[in-house]
Design a protein around this motif. Structure first.
Motif, PDB file in Angstrom:
ATOM      1  N   LYS A 109      15.539  23.304  -6.143  1.00  0.00           N
ATOM      2  CA  LYS A 109      15.600  22.214  -4.275  1.00  0.00           C
ATOM      3  C   LYS A 109      13.980  21.237  -4.534  1.00  0.00           C
ATOM      4  N   ILE A 110      14.467  20.193  -3.430  1.00  0.00           N
ATOM      5  CA  ILE A 110      14.153  18.481  -3.264  1.00  0.00           C
ATOM      6  C   ILE A 110      13.687  18.670  -1.575  1.00  0.00           C
ATOM      7  N   VAL A 111      12.339  17.803  -1.683  1.00  0.00           N
ATOM      8  CA  VAL A 111      12.114  18.311   0.285  1.00  0.00           C
ATOM      9  C   VAL A 111      12.061  16.693   0.549  1.00  0.00           C
ATOM     10  N   VAL A 112      12.521  16.224   1.333  1.00  0.00           N
ATOM     11  CA  VAL A 112      12.682  14.588   1.616  1.00  0.00           C
ATOM     12  C   VAL A 112      11.970  14.696   2.688  1.00  0.00           C
ATOM     13  N   LEU A 113      10.064  14.072   3.194  1.00  0.00           N
ATOM     14  CA  LEU A 113       9.975  14.164   4.469  1.00  0.00           C
ATOM     15  C   LEU A 113       9.768  12.552   4.917  1.00  0.00           C
ATOM     16  N   GLY A 114      10.055  12.162   6.034  1.00  0.00           N
ATOM     17  CA  GLY A 114       9.104  10.710   6.538  1.00  0.00           C
ATOM     18  C   GLY A 114       8.609  10.832   7.436  1.00  0.00           C
ATOM     19  N   ASP A 115       7.939  10.375   7.577  1.00  0.00           N
ATOM     20  CA  ASP A 115       6.935   9.691   8.726  1.00  0.00           C
ATOM     21  C   ASP A 115       7.146  10.716   9.752  1.00  0.00           C
ATOM     22  N   MET A 116       5.762  11.425  10.566  1.00  0.00           N
ATOM     23  CA  MET A 116       6.064  11.687  11.775  1.00  0.00           C
ATOM     24  C   MET A 116       5.815  10.788  12.445  1.00  0.00           C
ATOM     25  N   LEU A 117       6.340  10.502  14.147  1.00  0.00           N
ATOM     26  CA  LEU A 117       6.309   8.893  14.720  1.00  0.00           C
ATOM     27  C   LEU A 117       4.608   9.422  16.010  1.00  0.00           C
ATOM     28  N   GLU A 118       4.314   8.516  16.302  1.00  0.00           N
ATOM     29  CA  GLU A 118       3.548   8.701  17.619  1.00  0.00           C
ATOM     30  C   GLU A 118       2.580  10.101  18.153  1.00  0.00           C
ATOM     31  N   LEU A 119       1.609  10.143  17.055  1.00  0.00           N
ATOM     32  CA  LEU A 119       0.509  11.206  16.775  1.00  0.00           C
ATOM     33  C   LEU A 119      -0.162  10.589  17.247  1.00  0.00           C
ATOM     34  N   GLY A 120      -0.651   9.691  16.899  1.00  0.00           N
ATOM     35  CA  GLY A 120      -2.263  10.039  18.030  1.00  0.00           C
ATOM     36  C   GLY A 120      -3.312   8.906  16.336  1.00  0.00           C
ATOM     37  N   GLU A 121      -4.372   9.120  16.376  1.00  0.00           N
ATOM     38  CA  GLU A 121      -5.334   8.642  15.205  1.00  0.00           C
ATOM     39  C   GLU A 121      -5.649   9.344  14.498  1.00  0.00           C
ATOM     40  N   LYS A 122      -5.343  11.009  14.843  1.00  0.00           N
ATOM     41  CA  LYS A 122      -5.498  11.643  13.658  1.00  0.00           C
ATOM     42  C   LYS A 122      -3.741  12.337  12.374  1.00  0.00           C
ATOM     43  N   GLU A 123      -3.017  11.203  12.768  1.00  0.00           N
ATOM     44  CA  GLU A 123      -1.702  11.042  12.322  1.00  0.00           C
ATOM     45  C   GLU A 123      -2.109  11.249  10.773  1.00  0.00           C
ATOM     46  N   ILE A 124      -2.909  10.573  10.202  1.00  0.00           N
ATOM     47  CA  ILE A 124      -2.959  10.469   8.434  1.00  0.00           C
ATOM     48  C   ILE A 124      -3.027  12.316   8.258  1.00  0.00           C
ATOM     49  N   GLU A 125      -4.069  12.571   9.129  1.00  0.00           N
ATOM     50  CA  GLU A 125      -4.694  13.729   8.466  1.00  0.00           C
ATOM     51  C   GLU A 125      -3.531  14.970   8.942  1.00  0.00           C
ATOM     52  N   PHE A 126      -2.908  15.104   9.878  1.00  0.00           N
ATOM     53  CA  PHE A 126      -1.503  15.483  10.140  1.00  0.00           C
ATOM     54  C   PHE A 126      -1.003  15.541   8.742  1.00  0.00           C
ATOM     55  N   HIS A 127       0.009  14.358   8.644  1.00  0.00           N
ATOM     56  CA  HIS A 127       0.123  14.153   7.361  1.00  0.00           C
ATOM     57  C   HIS A 127       0.576  14.686   6.543  1.00  0.00           C
ATOM     58  N   ARG A 128      -1.771  14.752   5.984  1.00  0.00           N
ATOM     59  CA  ARG A 128      -1.627  14.727   5.091  1.00  0.00           C
ATOM     60  C   ARG A 128      -1.785  16.683   4.925  1.00  0.00           C
ATOM     61  N   GLU A 129      -1.530  17.607   6.096  1.00  0.00           N
ATOM     62  CA  GLU A 129      -1.384  18.617   6.080  1.00  0.00           C
ATOM     63  C   GLU A 129      -0.235  19.174   5.769  1.00  0.00           C
ATOM     64  N   ILE A 130       0.657  18.117   6.334  1.00  0.00           N
ATOM     65  CA  ILE A 130       2.159  18.910   5.770  1.00  0.00           C
ATOM     66  C   ILE A 130       2.132  17.947   3.737  1.00  0.00           C
ATOM     67  N   ILE A 131       2.313  17.732   3.748  1.00  0.00           N
ATOM     68  CA  ILE A 131       2.151  17.157   2.685  1.00  0.00           C
ATOM     69  C   ILE A 131       1.842  18.438   1.317  1.00  0.00           C
ATOM     70  N   GLU A 132       0.484  19.087   1.835  1.00  0.00           N
ATOM     71  CA  GLU A 132      -0.534  19.730   1.213  1.00  0.00           C
ATOM     72  C   GLU A 132       0.748  21.230   1.358  1.00  0.00           C
ATOM     73  N   LYS A 133       1.195  21.510   2.609  1.00  0.00           N
ATOM     74  CA  LYS A 133       2.430  22.570   2.890  1.00  0.00           C
ATOM     75  C   LYS A 133       3.713  22.660   2.106  1.00  0.00           C
ATOM     76  N   ALA A 134       3.979  21.449   1.691  1.00  0.00           N
ATOM     77  CA  ALA A 134       5.054  21.357   1.141  1.00  0.00           C
ATOM     78  C   ALA A 134       4.815  21.234   0.100  1.00  0.00           C
ATOM     79  N   LEU A 135       3.939  20.880  -1.016  1.00  0.00           N
ATOM     80  CA  LEU A 135       3.450  21.591  -2.025  1.00  0.00           C
ATOM     81  C   LEU A 135       3.646  23.111  -2.885  1.00  0.00           C
ATOM     82  N   SER A 136       2.955  23.811  -0.901  1.00  0.00           N
ATOM     83  CA  SER A 136       2.612  25.227  -1.196  1.00  0.00           C
ATOM     84  C   SER A 136       4.163  26.027  -1.267  1.00  0.00           C
ATOM     85  N   ILE A 137       5.400  24.677  -0.947  1.00  0.00           N
ATOM     86  CA  ILE A 137       6.322  26.509  -1.028  1.00  0.00           C
ATOM     87  C   ILE A 137       7.288  25.678  -2.398  1.00  0.00           C
ATOM     88  N   LYS A 138       7.734  26.635  -2.506  1.00  0.00           N
ATOM     89  CA  LYS A 138       8.763  26.711  -3.455  1.00  0.00           C
ATOM     90  C   LYS A 138       9.924  26.417  -3.831  1.00  0.00           C
TER      91      LYS A 138
END
Length: 200
Positions: A109-138
């Motif tokens: 299984k391979i996960v390919v994730l692209g940027d989420m656009l128009e999230l405002g000033e916390k966008e990098i933190e939101f992206h970090r959380e999603i990468i961490e989530k991806a690292l937690s799944i199989k």
């Protein structure tokens, strides 16, 4: 205004779709994800309000088609693409990752994730959380694409051994085409990232 007592029970997500029970009737759909089961449950409740039988509702659900690029399964040789590249927000990213976690666990299984656009000033933190989530799944590998994903990866605290950032989609496409065994690939990103272009 009658009270709605419908409860979704025995939910099962599989590589071919999902099944669940409401009031002892089993429903089968060719889509995945608990969020889609909730949507179907609401449709069943409405159908019951209009005095449709369980069999009539089941027949209607057989013809369910999601908008293209919404957890759409596309098989190409040894690759099974789950094209969920219609759009992306932190919530929809999490839904997709949770669903993918439970599917295709009999193959690579391979996960390919692209940027989420128009999230405002916390966008990098939101992206970090999603990468961490991806690292937690199989999954075996996580491929990232986009400047926001790149910046977020720099502040991820988990073990990043299975994560690779790419600056163009062609490199991702070429690497996927070299897979030697059956592999499921989740594509998830904002519409502007056009991750569907990775599908060969």
């Amino acid at each position: 205004n009658r009270e709605n007592n419908f409860v979704i029970e025995d939910f099962i997500d599989s590589n071919d779709g999902m099944s669940f029970k409401i009031e002892d009737s089993e429903y089968n759909l060719n889509v995945n994800g608990k969020h889609n089961a909730l949507n179907a449950g609401m449709a069943i409740a409405i159908g019951k309000r209009f005095d449709l039988t369980s069999e009539e509702i089941k027949e209607g659900l057989k013809n369910l088609h999601l908008t293209p690029m919404r957890f759409q399964k596309i098989e190409k040789e040894d690759l099974i693409y789950i094209n969920d590249a219609y759009n992306a927000s932190p919530i929809s990213m999490e839904y997709s990752l949770n669903t993918f976690d439970k599917l295709f666990n009999n193959m690579k299984k391979i996960v390919v994730l692209g940027d989420m656009l128009e999230l405002g000033e916390k966008e990098i933190e939101f992206h970090r959380e999603i990468i961490e989530k991806a690292l937690s799944i199989k999954c075996n590998k996580i491929y990232l694409y986009g400047e926001r994903m790149k910046k977020a990866l720099e502040i991820v605290k988990s073990n990043k051994e299975k994560v690779i950032h790419f600056t163009n989609k062609e490199d991702i496409k070429n690497l996927l085409e070299k897979e030697q065994k059956k592999t499921a690939v989740l594509l998830k990103g904002s519409r502007g990232m056009k991750l569907e272009e990775i599908i060969k």
